[in-house]
Design a protein around this motif. Structure first.
Motif, PDB file in Angstrom:
ATOM      1  N   ASN D  84       0.637  -1.182   0.050  1.00  0.00           N
ATOM      2  CA  ASN D  84      -0.318   0.070   0.026  1.00  0.00           C
ATOM      3  C   ASN D  84       0.941   1.266   0.085  1.00  0.00           C
ATOM      4  O   ASN D  84       0.162   2.378   0.033  1.00  0.00           O
ATOM      5  CB  ASN D  84      -0.925   0.079   1.301  1.00  0.00           C
ATOM      6  CG  ASN D  84      -1.816  -1.387   1.441  1.00  0.00           C
ATOM      7  OD1 ASN D  84      -2.122  -1.645   0.448  1.00  0.00           O
ATOM      8  ND2 ASN D  84      -1.820  -1.719   2.628  1.00  0.00           N
ATOM      9  N   TRP D  85       2.041   1.111   0.163  1.00  0.00           N
ATOM     10  CA  TRP D  85       3.039   2.287   0.224  1.00  0.00           C
ATOM     11  C   TRP D  85       3.953   2.414  -0.708  1.00  0.00           C
ATOM     12  O   TRP D  85       4.986   3.233  -0.660  1.00  0.00           O
ATOM     13  CB  TRP D  85       3.504   2.216   1.709  1.00  0.00           C
ATOM     14  CG  TRP D  85       2.878   2.681   2.747  1.00  0.00           C
ATOM     15  CD1 TRP D  85       1.782   1.692   3.384  1.00  0.00           C
ATOM     16  CD2 TRP D  85       2.575   3.694   3.587  1.00  0.00           C
ATOM     17  NE1 TRP D  85       1.203   2.253   4.464  1.00  0.00           N
ATOM     18  CE2 TRP D  85       1.692   3.380   4.457  1.00  0.00           C
ATOM     19  CE3 TRP D  85       3.127   4.839   3.419  1.00  0.00           C
ATOM     20  CZ2 TRP D  85       0.966   4.554   5.292  1.00  0.00           C
ATOM     21  CZ3 TRP D  85       2.659   5.994   4.406  1.00  0.00           C
ATOM     22  CH2 TRP D  85       1.688   5.588   5.138  1.00  0.00           C
ATOM     23  N   GLN D  86       3.945   1.601  -1.891  1.00  0.00           N
ATOM     24  CA  GLN D  86       5.026   1.554  -2.730  1.00  0.00           C
ATOM     25  C   GLN D  86       5.424   2.930  -3.445  1.00  0.00           C
ATOM     26  O   GLN D  86       6.306   3.359  -3.676  1.00  0.00           O
ATOM     27  CB  GLN D  86       4.707   0.563  -3.789  1.00  0.00           C
ATOM     28  CG  GLN D  86       4.743  -0.888  -3.231  1.00  0.00           C
ATOM     29  CD  GLN D  86       4.894  -1.856  -4.383  1.00  0.00           C
ATOM     30  OE1 GLN D  86       5.523  -1.812  -5.186  1.00  0.00           O
ATOM     31  NE2 GLN D  86       3.764  -2.936  -4.034  1.00  0.00           N
ATOM     32  N   GLU D  87       4.196   3.555  -3.834  1.00  0.00           N
ATOM     33  CA  GLU D  87       4.339   4.731  -4.375  1.00  0.00           C
ATOM     34  C   GLU D  87       5.136   5.902  -3.452  1.00  0.00           C
ATOM     35  O   GLU D  87       6.008   6.718  -3.982  1.00  0.00           O
ATOM     36  CB  GLU D  87       2.865   5.509  -4.522  1.00  0.00           C
ATOM     37  CG  GLU D  87       2.252   5.236  -5.915  1.00  0.00           C
ATOM     38  CD  GLU D  87       1.558   6.436  -6.575  1.00  0.00           C
ATOM     39  OE1 GLU D  87       1.136   7.214  -5.782  1.00  0.00           O
ATOM     40  OE2 GLU D  87       1.427   6.328  -7.843  1.00  0.00           O
ATOM     41  N   ILE D  88       4.590   5.763  -2.197  1.00  0.00           N
ATOM     42  CA  ILE D  88       5.333   6.937  -1.296  1.00  0.00           C
ATOM     43  C   ILE D  88       6.731   6.588  -0.800  1.00  0.00           C
ATOM     44  O   ILE D  88       7.330   7.726  -0.537  1.00  0.00           O
ATOM     45  CB  ILE D  88       4.006   7.272  -0.140  1.00  0.00           C
ATOM     46  CG1 ILE D  88       2.883   7.823  -0.529  1.00  0.00           C
ATOM     47  CG2 ILE D  88       4.847   7.831   0.964  1.00  0.00           C
ATOM     48  CD1 ILE D  88       1.705   7.794   0.257  1.00  0.00           C
ATOM     49  N   MET D  89       6.853   5.305  -0.741  1.00  0.00           N
ATOM     50  CA  MET D  89       7.982   5.024  -0.155  1.00  0.00           C
ATOM     51  C   MET D  89       9.143   4.276  -1.086  1.00  0.00           C
ATOM     52  O   MET D  89      10.130   4.099  -0.890  1.00  0.00           O
ATOM     53  CB  MET D  89       7.848   3.603   0.926  1.00  0.00           C
ATOM     54  CG  MET D  89       7.109   4.611   2.235  1.00  0.00           C
ATOM     55  SD  MET D  89       8.014   5.570   3.087  1.00  0.00           S
ATOM     56  CE  MET D  89       9.447   4.909   3.584  1.00  0.00           C
ATOM     57  N   ARG D 100       6.588  13.205  -2.184  1.00  0.00           N
ATOM     58  CA  ARG D 100       6.659  14.962  -2.000  1.00  0.00           C
ATOM     59  C   ARG D 100       5.356  15.325  -1.651  1.00  0.00           C
ATOM     60  O   ARG D 100       4.819  16.206  -0.993  1.00  0.00           O
ATOM     61  CB  ARG D 100       7.245  15.761  -2.843  1.00  0.00           C
ATOM     62  CG  ARG D 100       7.448  17.286  -2.658  1.00  0.00           C
ATOM     63  CD  ARG D 100       8.187  18.013  -3.539  1.00  0.00           C
ATOM     64  NE  ARG D 100       9.578  17.779  -3.033  1.00  0.00           N
ATOM     65  CZ  ARG D 100      10.328  18.580  -2.390  1.00  0.00           C
ATOM     66  NH1 ARG D 100       9.842  19.699  -1.973  1.00  0.00           N
ATOM     67  NH2 ARG D 100      11.600  18.374  -2.092  1.00  0.00           N
ATOM     68  N   LYS D 101       4.298  14.870  -2.602  1.00  0.00           N
ATOM     69  CA  LYS D 101       2.859  15.174  -2.704  1.00  0.00           C
ATOM     70  C   LYS D 101       2.161  14.833  -1.155  1.00  0.00           C
ATOM     71  O   LYS D 101       1.386  15.453  -0.596  1.00  0.00           O
ATOM     72  CB  LYS D 101       2.071  14.590  -3.783  1.00  0.00           C
ATOM     73  CG  LYS D 101       2.489  15.423  -5.013  1.00  0.00           C
ATOM     74  CD  LYS D 101       1.549  14.929  -6.259  1.00  0.00           C
ATOM     75  CE  LYS D 101       1.862  15.464  -7.357  1.00  0.00           C
ATOM     76  NZ  LYS D 101       1.910  14.574  -8.718  1.00  0.00           N
ATOM     77  N   ARG D 102       2.840  13.869  -0.741  1.00  0.00           N
ATOM     78  CA  ARG D 102       2.239  13.345   0.727  1.00  0.00           C
ATOM     79  C   ARG D 102       3.067  13.566   1.786  1.00  0.00           C
ATOM     80  O   ARG D 102       2.732  12.941   2.797  1.00  0.00           O
ATOM     81  CB  ARG D 102       1.874  11.844   0.531  1.00  0.00           C
ATOM     82  CG  ARG D 102       0.674  11.449  -0.630  1.00  0.00           C
ATOM     83  CD  ARG D 102      -0.824  11.424  -0.147  1.00  0.00           C
ATOM     84  NE  ARG D 102      -0.830  10.375   1.100  1.00  0.00           N
ATOM     85  CZ  ARG D 102      -1.132   9.292   0.651  1.00  0.00           C
ATOM     86  NH1 ARG D 102      -1.190   8.888  -0.447  1.00  0.00           N
ATOM     87  NH2 ARG D 102      -1.101   8.254   1.609  1.00  0.00           N
ATOM     88  N   ALA D 103       3.789  14.648   1.746  1.00  0.00           N
ATOM     89  CA  ALA D 103       4.798  14.972   2.717  1.00  0.00           C
ATOM     90  C   ALA D 103       3.880  15.240   4.078  1.00  0.00           C
ATOM     91  O   ALA D 103       2.988  15.872   4.062  1.00  0.00           O
ATOM     92  CB  ALA D 103       5.624  16.140   2.292  1.00  0.00           C
ATOM     93  N   VAL D 104       4.632  14.677   4.984  1.00  0.00           N
ATOM     94  CA  VAL D 104       4.210  15.272   6.482  1.00  0.00           C
ATOM     95  C   VAL D 104       5.048  16.468   7.058  1.00  0.00           C
ATOM     96  O   VAL D 104       6.105  16.326   7.209  1.00  0.00           O
ATOM     97  CB  VAL D 104       4.442  13.878   7.487  1.00  0.00           C
ATOM     98  CG1 VAL D 104       4.056  14.277   8.867  1.00  0.00           C
ATOM     99  CG2 VAL D 104       3.956  12.759   6.936  1.00  0.00           C
ATOM    100  N   ASP D 124      10.371  16.597   4.936  1.00  0.00           N
ATOM    101  CA  ASP D 124       8.918  15.795   5.009  1.00  0.00           C
ATOM    102  C   ASP D 124       9.615  14.877   6.393  1.00  0.00           C
ATOM    103  O   ASP D 124      10.300  14.185   6.421  1.00  0.00           O
ATOM    104  CB  ASP D 124       9.016  14.926   3.912  1.00  0.00           C
ATOM    105  CG  ASP D 124       7.917  13.859   3.951  1.00  0.00           C
ATOM    106  OD1 ASP D 124       7.160  13.681   4.956  1.00  0.00           O
ATOM    107  OD2 ASP D 124       7.842  13.151   2.954  1.00  0.00           O
ATOM    108  N   ALA D 125       8.649  14.940   7.410  1.00  0.00           N
ATOM    109  CA  ALA D 125       8.890  14.225   8.858  1.00  0.00           C
ATOM    110  C   ALA D 125       8.796  12.720   8.244  1.00  0.00           C
ATOM    111  O   ALA D 125       9.320  12.076   9.176  1.00  0.00           O
ATOM    112  CB  ALA D 125       7.792  14.546   9.596  1.00  0.00           C
TER     113      ALA D 125
END
Lengths: 313, 313, 313, 313
Positions: D84-89, D100-104, D124-125
């Protein structure tokens, strides 16, 4: 402080390399590592294993969106040969104990087999030789590739070439090529001397046909290294000592020379030192020029063909 | 795990050596250490410093009633030259800044002077050369002497002799003497070849008269070492790598060879390996016999006269 | 990387402290260290040893003309009691074996005596208790004093005060004094609560008269620490873990709390976190403000009076 | 010397744990590790992540046919959430920069977010929180499971139970169960006090419904530990210090107590020591009996629910 740890047997499922302590924000992609893994697998007369493997590093951690995070960088390198060895190398016990049936009970000279069998109380030399294998350097090369990428930010380059093989010395060119590795990689033996290369190839072919092996010497050249790496203040901070440890820890290496090396011991002091160019402007700016380079660069000598790689300092 | 730390400048008040991790109950007296310190100070053509110093180790800790306690063994070795250097080397600031008045502003090639000045931002090379000095090896010899005493309990001996000096090779005797160090110590140059010794002495005298120095090669021979020291499992546990680091960290050493060393790279594989004597009884008992010794023992080559000592592993 | 090693038995000739890895160019005089050694020896109800000793650090290395050199800083602290213990603690064997005649054969609870005797196979508890002594912290204080001098360059201060002693809690002032150590040093018990102090003294007197001892808790407060010391990336780089190791390695310490410590475990999450002041300007500049300080500072609890000192990280 | 290294982000492809220095010949199967990974994932009120993950350790090295080889043991633990996290991680850069779009961008108090962002210069935290996560302890548990298997050979057991949660203290039974872990595992909160357990559960439910969290205290009990682990001779060899470092390095832990811990500081010396049973026969045999256990075992206090694991010493 950079630290690295490698794991993995030669015919086990995979090799793992963890590099810990790298900075965050370094651009890094798998291709940076794969390029070095590819270079490691080249070379005339390399063993069959080299053909089977076509190594690829998968980042399991420490890298995100093409940048390092500062956290440990774990790299997984599958052993493509694993599929043929699952029975013998399975971590789990198997019905009928297939591993034991194929035990290697005759330790080979020139290897860690016997010492490992006695130290770790193993009856099967395979329990030792699987780890005491040139294949382990693959994981070092992976860690070294990340370090090389890091050094690139500072325009520090490390190149190498073969200066001796099987009794044949290669002539060192008057002027080293700007990109030493590119020049060396163009030769199947990574030598800069095309004439010597022919003779080296002939000797390799002859050795192969008589079931023998040959030794060689590689020279490593660093460029752009700032003055002051390592330190004179304590024995275990000395750069020479750390380089020697890293090189001598490669299984096949039996000698490490820095600068003139052994030859230096045969010269007078006046013929080994590198006179400092006393240009004050340069010195104040940390740009040190010397009139010779007898104490720098280094060489590792090995009685058998081997891979060269570097441990991070 | 044994650890050791040395401290001390060449012309400072004293050298300190702390060996940590030694077992309790080892018989140990100052004479064990002083004997090695004495040996370190011998040798034809050694510098004036050697004459001034007559080193003595005082145990400050870790030893009681002639036995080690298991606690850190701190040894204090006074610099007898200190009395002449108090003004220049005083840890405390002095009226009139006498240290600065005698600053060494011209870094010498072949030394850490320049690198140290740039790294540590010092204007006075003395701030560097005092530590990057052969005198530092005194503290290593002290730690090594305790280790040597420890190894004696296991009948492990380490001896050495000079095999090359100033262009002159010494012939290795057919049979090494039972007590290698005693035999070598009998020669002012620690060589076993009396003919070569004469020529070496002549060359030293000639070099001296022209204000030059000579290099040399020492060979180290260990006896009684059990199979299995070090380990093949990780790069930083390999015995070869640790020995190389220890030797190469001695300032003057520029090459380390194990067994055949560089020569091994020029031979065929069949001429470098040490065949294992397949006597099963011996092997089971951990008594390994090989038919040659091409991969063992080691040599360190140095372009300038130096002291040899060993870091505990 | 800073490293430090201590050596020395409680009644041996001297203590030695080597701090390795300190920068060059730091102003440093013996008085910087002696001031901390003096502070260590104060305190109401301290043992007789404290009176006998008046510790002074002598720099044996690493410092020249009032400045550090970057090389190992060795400090020698003589044990003034040594003159009374030479027979019993002599490193050399003595005629008549006076050490053995005064052997301590009854291990004390609450000390390392028994564990040390069994681990190191000693019949005389003195061989253990001499090292497992609060006196050893003297050498740590010396190393810590140099580190404190270093931190001063960055306006980082570390102070402490006693918040509990012998069943009496001291009230923490609403506002901590600007110079915490100066304020605490003004109290014989290093507490900021004058009322509690009186009761503490009464309890110490009572305990003494019944041959008993009391425990206490000291709180350590750091000021000016930059965000980002230590790291989250690996277990052994975490600042909390390193502080805990340093404090818990002091013989008498049996608990280490950071921020709220144990109390935090009894609260709800909303009552333990320190809200971040979201001032963007501050944050970009690395100036972090939080609306509380429940996770910071730390305390070490000890069932017996002890000295507090810090290991360099 | 045992060493371990962990790698892996919380939502990255996998976690890796390398344990280096384990003996050869130890029986070891994946189920030994998986059993501990399963235990780690239990507990009333654990987060959703715990449900998604069902951790399994795959040996990549160091184990063959159900036995350790002495070489580094690398364990791979897939993150089942990774899909579920391949795009973000993704370690590789991606078109459109989905990470970057989902940066914390809002650092949380009570976490390493802010310190990590400043130290490693991350916007990004997530680049920090992915590593500074309780998930990291999974890799520690894997290494610890191998160590636990090793300790079983010596009949050394380590058990734990929860003694406080959310303001509710559990009563310690008069007699600890023979198999502490089995007894504690039978409770959803790993507590031995059934009455307290009910109240704890009620508080967890209440905290959950108000979006809050609770802290807790776990007590760790070791059995069969031989006298003499660790050492008094140097600060960094002390067992207490090493345990404290290992426990305090777990993100949520803010206090470590050994034996009576903080309570000990409130008692008189006569009430904290553990009198030694002076049975000479026992003592000579290394069997030490004491009449109390106030200095042993240890506790770690945490303001938020956490996993407990141990670093190899």
């Amino acid at each position: 402080m950079l630290r690295f740890t490698t794991a993995g047997e030669s015919h086990g499922p995979a090799l793992v390399s963890i590099l810990e302590g790298m900075v965050a924000g370094l651009p890094l992609v798998a291709a940076d590592v794969d390029a070095e893994l590819f270079r490691r697998q080249q070379g005339y007369g390399r063993g069959r294993r080299m053909k089977i493997e076509s190594d690829h590093a998968e980042f399991l951690s420490g890298v995100r969106a093409g940048e390092t995070l500062g956290s440990p960088i774990a790299m997984l390198i599958q052993n493509s040969d694993w599929k043929n060895w699952q029975e013998i190398m399975d971590p789990a016990p198997r019905e009928g104990d297939p591993a034991r049936k194929r035990a290697v009970t005759r330790p080979r000279p020139g290897h860690a087999d016997l010492a490992g069998m006695l130290k770790y109380d193993r009856d099967d030399a395979r329990d030792v030789l699987e780890r005491a294998s040139a294949r382990e350097t693959t994981a070092r090369v992976a860690a070294g590739a990340v370090c090389r990428r890091f050094l690139r930010e500072f325009d520090i380059t490390i190149g190498s070439h073969v200066v001796h093989l099987g009794g044949v010395d290669a002539t060192r060119p008057d002027k080293m090529p700007a990109d030493l590795n590119a020049a060396a990689d163009a030769s199947p033996l990574r030598t800069l001397d095309a004439v010597a290369e022919k003779e080296m190839i002939a000797r390799i072919d002859a050795a192969k046909s008589e079931g023998n092996t040959l030794g060689g010497i590689a020279e490593v050249v660093c460029d752009g290294v700032p003055v002051g790496l390592g330190s004179h203040v304590s024995w275990d901070r000395k750069l020479d000592g750390r380089l020697a440890a890293a090189l001598m820890s490669i299984p096949a290496v039996k000698a490490v020379e820095i600068g003139l090396g052994v030859e230096g011991a045969r010269r007078k002091g006046s013929d080994v030192h590198d006179e400092i160019d006393p240009d004050e402007g340069n010195m104040k700016a940390g740009r040190v020029r010397r009139r010779s380079n007898r104490a720098g660069d280094w060489r590792a000598a090995s009685p058998t063909a081997s891979s060269w790689c570097f441990a991070p300092l």
